[in-house]
Design a protein around this motif. Sequence first.
Motif, PDB file in Angstrom:
ATOM      1  N   UNK A   1      41.540  74.589  29.289  1.00 39.06           N
ATOM      2  CA  UNK A   1      42.605  74.637  30.288  1.00 39.06           C
ATOM      3  C   UNK A   1      42.319  73.693  31.444  1.00 39.06           C
ATOM      4  N   UNK A   2      41.035  73.554  31.810  1.00 40.26           N
ATOM      5  CA  UNK A   2      40.687  72.611  32.880  1.00 40.26           C
ATOM      6  C   UNK A   2      41.040  71.188  32.457  1.00 40.26           C
ATOM      7  N   UNK A   3      40.704  70.838  31.215  1.00 35.66           N
ATOM      8  CA  UNK A   3      40.980  69.476  30.737  1.00 35.66           C
ATOM      9  C   UNK A   3      42.478  69.222  30.632  1.00 35.66           C
ATOM     10  N   UNK A   4      43.238  70.196  30.241  1.00 32.53           N
ATOM     11  CA  UNK A   4      44.690  70.007  30.098  1.00 32.53           C
ATOM     12  C   UNK A   4      45.407  70.105  31.435  1.00 32.53           C
ATOM     13  N   UNK A   5      44.662  70.432  32.468  1.00 34.29           N
ATOM     14  CA  UNK A   5      45.284  70.515  33.785  1.00 34.29           C
ATOM     15  C   UNK A   5      46.063  71.778  34.008  1.00 34.29           C
ATOM     16  N   UNK A   6      45.811  72.793  33.145  1.00 38.74           N
ATOM     17  CA  UNK A   6      46.556  74.048  33.283  1.00 38.74           C
ATOM     18  C   UNK A   6      46.052  74.846  34.470  1.00 38.74           C
ATOM     19  N   UNK A   7      44.720  74.825  34.671  1.00 35.45           N
ATOM     20  CA  UNK A   7      44.148  75.613  35.751  1.00 35.45           C
ATOM     21  C   UNK A   7      44.496  75.004  37.105  1.00 35.45           C
TER      22      UNK A   7
ATOM     23  N   UNK B   1      29.009  68.062  37.788  1.00 31.95           N
ATOM     24  CA  UNK B   1      28.892  67.189  36.618  1.00 31.95           C
ATOM     25  C   UNK B   1      29.742  67.689  35.459  1.00 31.95           C
ATOM     26  N   UNK B   2      29.726  69.001  35.211  1.00 29.22           N
ATOM     27  CA  UNK B   2      30.524  69.560  34.115  1.00 29.22           C
ATOM     28  C   UNK B   2      32.005  69.321  34.361  1.00 29.22           C
ATOM     29  N   UNK B   3      32.455  69.558  35.579  1.00 26.75           N
ATOM     30  CA  UNK B   3      33.867  69.325  35.895  1.00 26.75           C
ATOM     31  C   UNK B   3      34.228  67.853  35.695  1.00 26.75           C
ATOM     32  N   UNK B   4      33.332  66.970  36.127  1.00 23.74           N
ATOM     33  CA  UNK B   4      33.553  65.529  35.957  1.00 23.74           C
ATOM     34  C   UNK B   4      33.607  65.163  34.472  1.00 23.74           C
ATOM     35  N   UNK B   5      32.690  65.692  33.676  1.00 27.81           N
ATOM     36  CA  UNK B   5      32.641  65.378  32.245  1.00 27.81           C
ATOM     37  C   UNK B   5      33.889  65.889  31.524  1.00 27.81           C
ATOM     38  N   UNK B   6      34.334  67.077  31.872  1.00 28.52           N
ATOM     39  CA  UNK B   6      35.525  67.640  31.233  1.00 28.52           C
ATOM     40  C   UNK B   6      36.752  66.781  31.510  1.00 28.52           C
ATOM     41  N   UNK B   7      36.875  66.317  32.747  1.00 32.26           N
ATOM     42  CA  UNK B   7      38.112  65.655  33.170  1.00 32.26           C
ATOM     43  C   UNK B   7      38.123  64.138  33.039  1.00 32.26           C
TER      44      UNK B   7
ATOM     45  N   UNK C   1      33.589  66.153  23.174  1.00 34.50           N
ATOM     46  CA  UNK C   1      33.832  67.534  22.723  1.00 34.50           C
ATOM     47  C   UNK C   1      33.090  68.507  23.632  1.00 34.50           C
ATOM     48  N   UNK C   2      33.659  69.687  23.813  1.00 36.60           N
ATOM     49  CA  UNK C   2      33.030  70.656  24.712  1.00 36.60           C
ATOM     50  C   UNK C   2      31.653  71.078  24.208  1.00 36.60           C
ATOM     51  N   UNK C   3      31.499  71.115  22.894  1.00 36.77           N
ATOM     52  CA  UNK C   3      30.197  71.458  22.337  1.00 36.77           C
ATOM     53  C   UNK C   3      29.131  70.460  22.735  1.00 36.77           C
TER      54      UNK C   3
ATOM     55  N   UNK D   1      31.598  78.256  27.960  1.00 36.49           N
ATOM     56  CA  UNK D   1      32.953  78.678  28.359  1.00 36.49           C
ATOM     57  C   UNK D   1      32.894  79.740  29.448  1.00 36.49           C
ATOM     58  N   UNK D   2      31.994  80.709  29.295  1.00 38.71           N
ATOM     59  CA  UNK D   2      31.848  81.762  30.308  1.00 38.71           C
ATOM     60  C   UNK D   2      31.427  81.167  31.653  1.00 38.71           C
ATOM     61  N   UNK D   3      30.525  80.167  31.614  1.00 35.33           N
ATOM     62  CA  UNK D   3      30.089  79.507  32.855  1.00 35.33           C
ATOM     63  C   UNK D   3      31.271  78.840  33.546  1.00 35.33           C
ATOM     64  N   UNK D   4      32.116  78.148  32.766  1.00 40.36           N
ATOM     65  CA  UNK D   4      33.271  77.460  33.345  1.00 40.36           C
ATOM     66  C   UNK D   4      34.258  78.446  33.951  1.00 40.36           C
ATOM     67  N   UNK D   5      34.509  79.534  33.247  1.00 41.73           N
ATOM     68  CA  UNK D   5      35.455  80.539  33.760  1.00 41.73           C
ATOM     69  C   UNK D   5      34.946  81.139  35.067  1.00 41.73           C
ATOM     70  N   UNK D   6      33.647  81.417  35.118  1.00 41.33           N
ATOM     71  CA  UNK D   6      33.076  82.071  36.297  1.00 41.33           C
ATOM     72  C   UNK D   6      32.965  81.132  37.483  1.00 41.33           C
ATOM     73  N   UNK D   7      32.588  79.871  37.220  1.00 38.64           N
ATOM     74  CA  UNK D   7      32.277  78.951  38.315  1.00 38.64           C
ATOM     75  C   UNK D   7      33.336  77.904  38.595  1.00 38.64           C
ATOM     76  N   UNK D   8      34.157  77.563  37.589  1.00 36.84           N
ATOM     77  CA  UNK D   8      35.185  76.530  37.768  1.00 36.84           C
ATOM     78  C   UNK D   8      36.595  77.087  37.685  1.00 36.84           C
ATOM     79  N   UNK D   9      36.721  78.387  37.426  1.00 37.79           N
ATOM     80  CA  UNK D   9      38.022  79.031  37.520  1.00 37.79           C
ATOM     81  C   UNK D   9      38.795  79.167  36.228  1.00 37.79           C
ATOM     82  N   UNK D  10      38.345  78.519  35.137  1.00 34.64           N
ATOM     83  CA  UNK D  10      39.095  78.624  33.883  1.00 34.64           C
ATOM     84  C   UNK D  10      38.263  78.068  32.736  1.00 34.64           C
TER      85      UNK D  10
END
Length: 290
Positions: free
Chosen positions: A275-281, A234-240, A245-247, A262-271
């Motif tokens: 960066x996930x929203x901008x497609x950098x990761x 769900x978080x990945x879907x919401x971000x993309x 806003x991330x908050x 942010x720590x949850x995203x880095x640990x579980x979604x890779x970035x």
Amino acid sequence: MNNTLKKTEERICLNEKQESGFFLEVKRLPSATEWTDTVQGTEVMIILDGSIYISFDFTLNKELHADDMILLAPGTHIKAESPNGGSILVLQIRENFRLCSCFSLNQLKAVTVEDEGKPALLTVKPVLQTYIQGLLPHLQGSLLCGEYMKLKAEEFLLLLRAYYTKEELAAFFYPILHESSSFTEFILQNYRKVKKVNEFAQLYACSLSNFDKKFKKAFGISAYKWMKGKKMELIYHEINTTNKPFGQIAEEQGFLSLSQFTDFCKKNLGDSPGKIRRGISQSMNGEIDG
């Protein structure tokens, strides 16, 4: 072509349709429009014409064309867009359905499924094209009869059983291959309403230990691990697929702070979310793009 049912009869048929647990309809997406929805029950979507870009869970902008068929599990958040317009046949299927009188979904569990993380897709075969051609005039004529929809839905499932291999069916129905029961129906209909396992147990009016045992028996993994996976989707879907806003996403998903999110995203979604929203990761692209 309109049917000749009177208005009072149509209302009765509408009620029968809702009670039958099966429902068929055609959705039309005008060009450059966006459709968002949360799937309430198991849905099969068949692209009738045009092309559709669909995003859900870890799948982003999956392009579907005419005669593509996809299955969506209950609770799935979807976003669909059609650059040049298109139409979709949507088949809502009740819980605990069978492919035929002597073949249940549970029998597909023994079949090995490759690429379990990929979207559940099938191609419409000629026999299903004939079925759809016979069905569409009645749906376009607003035939809301619950008995008719039940019969046509059961015919659809029987055709799948007859003309597709067990391997194809196991891959297609993989997202819902669990122990079907009122408990699993409760889980799939309510998991978006809670943030933690103990909240889920309270909602079910059950002790935490009994709830987790029941959950593991039904889904094969612990409730915590399953809910964490759904939270990641769900978080990945919401971000993309949203401009939230991330908050706001962090607050809606029960995080105490943006840094924790942010720590949850880095640990579980890779970035990081940005960066996930901008497609950098690129760390999950092989799995996500499907």
